[in-house]
Design a protein around this motif. Structure first.
Motif, PDB file in Angstrom:
ATOM      1  N   THR A 177     -18.537  41.620  47.079  1.00 43.52           N
ATOM      2  CA  THR A 177     -17.660  40.567  47.634  1.00 43.52           C
ATOM      3  C   THR A 177     -16.196  40.885  47.341  1.00 43.52           C
ATOM      4  O   THR A 177     -15.311  40.453  48.071  1.00 43.52           O
ATOM      5  CB  THR A 177     -17.988  39.167  47.080  1.00 43.52           C
ATOM      6  OG1 THR A 177     -17.801  39.178  45.680  1.00 43.52           O
ATOM      7  CG2 THR A 177     -19.384  38.728  47.443  1.00 43.52           C
ATOM      8  N   VAL A 230     -10.414  41.822  53.869  1.00 41.09           N
ATOM      9  CA  VAL A 230     -10.047  40.692  54.730  1.00 41.09           C
ATOM     10  C   VAL A 230      -8.595  40.301  54.475  1.00 41.09           C
ATOM     11  O   VAL A 230      -7.810  40.106  55.413  1.00 41.09           O
ATOM     12  CB  VAL A 230     -10.992  39.484  54.493  1.00 41.09           C
ATOM     13  CG1 VAL A 230     -10.477  38.237  55.205  1.00 41.09           C
ATOM     14  CG2 VAL A 230     -12.402  39.811  54.962  1.00 41.09           C
ATOM     15  N   ASP A 289      -4.905  30.921  50.234  1.00 41.80           N
ATOM     16  CA  ASP A 289      -5.951  31.386  51.135  1.00 41.80           C
ATOM     17  C   ASP A 289      -7.293  30.743  50.774  1.00 41.80           C
ATOM     18  O   ASP A 289      -7.713  30.763  49.618  1.00 41.80           O
ATOM     19  CB  ASP A 289      -6.052  32.926  50.995  1.00 41.80           C
ATOM     20  CG  ASP A 289      -6.857  33.543  52.092  1.00 41.80           C
ATOM     21  OD1 ASP A 289      -6.302  34.348  52.830  1.00 41.80           O
ATOM     22  OD2 ASP A 289      -8.069  33.218  52.205  1.00 41.80           O
ATOM     23  N   TRP A 290      -7.949  30.198  51.777  1.00 47.06           N
ATOM     24  CA  TRP A 290      -9.227  29.519  51.539  1.00 47.06           C
ATOM     25  C   TRP A 290     -10.311  30.488  51.084  1.00 47.06           C
ATOM     26  O   TRP A 290     -11.162  30.128  50.269  1.00 47.06           O
ATOM     27  CB  TRP A 290      -9.667  28.779  52.802  1.00 47.06           C
ATOM     28  CG  TRP A 290      -9.010  27.446  52.865  1.00 47.06           C
ATOM     29  CD1 TRP A 290      -7.988  27.064  53.673  1.00 47.06           C
ATOM     30  CD2 TRP A 290      -9.289  26.310  52.025  1.00 47.06           C
ATOM     31  NE1 TRP A 290      -7.605  25.773  53.400  1.00 47.06           N
ATOM     32  CE2 TRP A 290      -8.390  25.273  52.395  1.00 47.06           C
ATOM     33  CE3 TRP A 290     -10.190  26.068  50.993  1.00 47.06           C
ATOM     34  CZ2 TRP A 290      -8.378  24.026  51.778  1.00 47.06           C
ATOM     35  CZ3 TRP A 290     -10.176  24.813  50.382  1.00 47.06           C
ATOM     36  CH2 TRP A 290      -9.289  23.819  50.770  1.00 47.06           C
ATOM     37  N   THR A 291     -10.285  31.707  51.590  1.00 47.55           N
ATOM     38  CA  THR A 291     -11.290  32.698  51.184  1.00 47.55           C
ATOM     39  C   THR A 291     -11.222  32.907  49.677  1.00 47.55           C
ATOM     40  O   THR A 291     -12.241  32.937  48.992  1.00 47.55           O
ATOM     41  CB  THR A 291     -11.029  34.049  51.896  1.00 47.55           C
ATOM     42  OG1 THR A 291     -10.700  33.784  53.238  1.00 47.55           O
ATOM     43  CG2 THR A 291     -12.205  34.962  51.806  1.00 47.55           C
ATOM     44  N   THR A 336     -14.046  31.833  47.000  1.00 46.20           N
ATOM     45  CA  THR A 336     -14.634  32.874  46.147  1.00 46.20           C
ATOM     46  C   THR A 336     -14.523  32.486  44.673  1.00 46.20           C
ATOM     47  O   THR A 336     -15.457  32.701  43.892  1.00 46.20           O
ATOM     48  CB  THR A 336     -13.948  34.239  46.404  1.00 46.20           C
ATOM     49  OG1 THR A 336     -13.875  34.463  47.805  1.00 46.20           O
ATOM     50  CG2 THR A 336     -14.711  35.375  45.777  1.00 46.20           C
ATOM     51  N   ASN A 369     -13.515  40.843  50.294  1.00 45.12           N
ATOM     52  CA  ASN A 369     -12.389  39.904  50.264  1.00 45.12           C
ATOM     53  C   ASN A 369     -11.047  40.626  50.335  1.00 45.12           C
ATOM     54  O   ASN A 369     -10.115  40.166  50.999  1.00 45.12           O
ATOM     55  CB  ASN A 369     -12.427  39.058  48.989  1.00 45.12           C
ATOM     56  CG  ASN A 369     -13.316  37.849  49.166  1.00 45.12           C
ATOM     57  OD1 ASN A 369     -12.989  36.940  49.912  1.00 45.12           O
ATOM     58  ND2 ASN A 369     -14.454  37.849  48.507  1.00 45.12           N
TER      59      ASN A 369
END
Lengths: 305, 268
Positions: B61, B68, B15-17, B21, B65
């Motif tokens: 965050t 999400v 996952d890019w998130t 992060t 995250n």
């Protein structure tokens, strides 16, 4: 006695006050392609969701491969079932290979390095490389969804509107794939609005309307029932139906602006006879029914769709 | 269960998130080291305190995250595949929670490890007092327990609301409320011997990483940068128990409640 892979008894699902599925008793024979036919919102998807464990029945029960839904072993049975309900469930940011690897991991398939290239080849996605699934066409996503389904060698597949959004060649490919897999022993339940396509693959049908399963029939019996019929258009179908019965026609059904006769008819003789009785006929048409006509005749015409 | 966790971790690490992060985390660690080296106050001890302070680590965050990540299982429909594949809803929920923990801890361990490791290598650790080991150990434990709670809360709202905006909002509101409840109870009952401070300790799961403040927890969580370090060495055993037990019992409530509700709900 027929062997059923799915049997339901009084399966019911309520959402608030709305009865989405109403006491459905369904029987899907092993090795069949069971075409699920019904209007939008008739309860097809809800039944599929109930069978897949995505929704909890309000009442009734079902058995998968003879295992009752309330039996703990039902989770094991589900290992042999695959389904696409509503749309293929894919991770949009992942490539076709990674989507399959993700599925292999939760299926517990350890030899995924051998399995995935084969699965991609089977659905014609072997050259998609690192392209993310979100950039695939609808047809490609549908094919990738099917590849995910086939990973665990299912013996039963549920496909909800699998032909939606596919171009004619995609529809033909999917149809051939279903026929091939069915020959290998996989049972299918397919809901589709493209009834002409469903007719090409279905061996059995379940007709549903307003949450009720109104009829189950094999394709061969349906062919017998979809025999030739004659439609007589009239401004007064009620009187016409009465007079036709008086003339000795037994298999007659009234529609909003017409009456359908399933008995053998000689049109000229019939028109003369009706003329004598003062019944005005606007049009006469002789044809054979297809699945759509049959469904409409079951639910009493298009007004009830 | 193992298969579900393996699959979720695969998805997480792809996952890019998560990747972004992690990169931001490394950058933030580098920035903090750079700033403290610039003003000549770089040592492992001060960087440890900075690292466990929610205002100087990832703070909100983490729940964002996690929400999400959890909600994406529903929006992509991949949660359906897992149910259809025959995994029980309880196992799927537990898998989401454990993956969330891996996400949180890997983020924090990499961040804190880099921060303390590099700064200790450059400026030494600079242990300030006798009892430093107990202090560092207990504080690290509060920190980890607090983030178990944050994970549990985020997965709970993510899985139940299946909506990113709503889940984030209600997670933040819950964090605020948990800090305010003791204050409200005290004001309502006006019991002089039951102060907001000692009640917070047993009700507010983020209290002990909020550096002994009387203010509501979310404000500590967001903005409390400095620490009255001298106070931290006077922890009673009861405080240590409360620091660990409070976030963990809240974690259990949210985890078990979430798993129960998830198991008895339809999946769209």
């Amino acid at each position: 006695m027929e062997n059923y892979v799915i049997e339901t008894q009084g399966l019911t699902k309520k959402y608030g006050d709305k009865l989405a599925v109403n006491g459905v008793n369904m029987h899907v024979p092993q090795g069949s392609v069971y075409g699920f036919v019904g209007e939008n919102g008739s309860g097809k998807t809800t039944i599929m969701r109930l069978l897949m464990g995505l929704a909890i029945p309000t009442n009734g029960r079902y058995a998968l491969f003879g295992t009752d839904s309330k039996d703990r072993k039902i989770q094991e049975v589900r290992h042999h079932i695959s389904a696409i309900v509503e749309a293929p469930s894919l991770v949009p940011s992942l490539s076709a290979y990674d989507n399959l690897k993700y599925a292999c991991l939760y299926y517990g398939i350890t030899n995924y390095k051998e399995v995935i290239p084969e699965a991609l080849k089977n659905v014609g996605l072997e050259n998609t490389g690192k392209k993310a699934a979100k950039n695939f066409s609808l047809g490609m996503r549908q094919r990738l969804g099917i590849a995910v389904l086939l990973l665990n060698n299912p013996t039963l597949m549920l496909l909800d509107e699998p032909m939606n959004g596919l171009d004619p060649s995609g529809v033909a490919e999917l149809r051939n794939l279903i026929i091939d897999l069915n020959k290998k022993g996989i049972t299918f339940i397919i809901s589709s609005h493209i009834l002409s396509e469903l007719e090409k693959v279905a061996t059995h049908y379940g007709f549903i309307s307003h949450g009720k399963l109104i009829k189950e029939i094999s394709a061969s019996d349906l062919a017998l029932e979809c025999q030739k019929y004659t439609d007589l258009k009239s401004n007064d179908p009620v009187t016409l139906e009465k007079e036709l019965k008086a003339l000795g026609y037994t298999n007659v059904k009234e529609f909003p602006n017409s009456v359908r006769i399933y008995d053998d008819v000689k049109p000229l003789e019939l028109l003369k006879a009706l003329d004598k009785k003062g019944i005005e006929i606007n049009d006469v048409k002789t044809s054979e029914m297809n699945v759509e006509d049959y469904y409409l005749s079951l639910i009493g015409g298009e007004k009830n769709v | 269960m193992f298969n579900i966790i393996r699959a979720s971790l695969f998805k997480l690490f792809k996952d890019w998130t998560f990747r972004i992060t992690m990169i931001v985390g490394l950058g933030l660690a580098g920035l903090l080291i750079g700033i403290n080296a610039g003003i000549g106050q770089l040592n492992g001890h001060s960087m440890f305190l900075a690292g466990v302070s929610p205002s100087q680590n990832f703070g909100l965050t983490v729940p964002i995250n996690l929400v999400v990540f959890t909600v994406s299982e529903f929006t992509f429909g991949t949660i359906r595949n897992k149910i259809i594949a025959g995994h029980s809803k309880f196992k799927i929920y537990t898998g989401l929670f454990l993956t969330g923990l891996v996400f949180t801890f890997s983020l924090m361990i990499v961040y804190l490890g880099l921060l303390v490791g590099i700064s200790s290598a450059i400026g030494g650790f600079n242990a300030a007092a006798i009892g430093e080991g107990r202090f560092i150990g207990s504080y690290l434990a509060y920190f980890l327990a607090a983030y178990v709670f944050v994970t549990s809360l985020s997965v709970f709202f993510g899985a139940l609301m299946r909506n990113i905006g709503g889940s984030i909002s209600i997670s933040v509101v819950t964090l605020v409320l948990l800090g305010m409840i003791p204050l409200i109870i005290t004001l309502a009952t006006a019991q002089a011997d039951f102060t907001p401070e000692n009640m917070q300790m047993w009700i507010n799961p983020l209290y002990m990483i909020g550096f002994y403040s009387n203010s509501a927890s979310i404000f500590n969580f967001l903005s409390k940068a400095g620490a009255d370090v001298s106070k931290l060495y006077y922890q009673t055993t009861l405080m240590i128990i409360a620091g660990l037990l409070t976030p963990l019992y809240w974690s259990a409530i949210f985890f078990l409640g979430g798993a129960f509700i998830f198991s008895h709900r339809d999946i769209k």
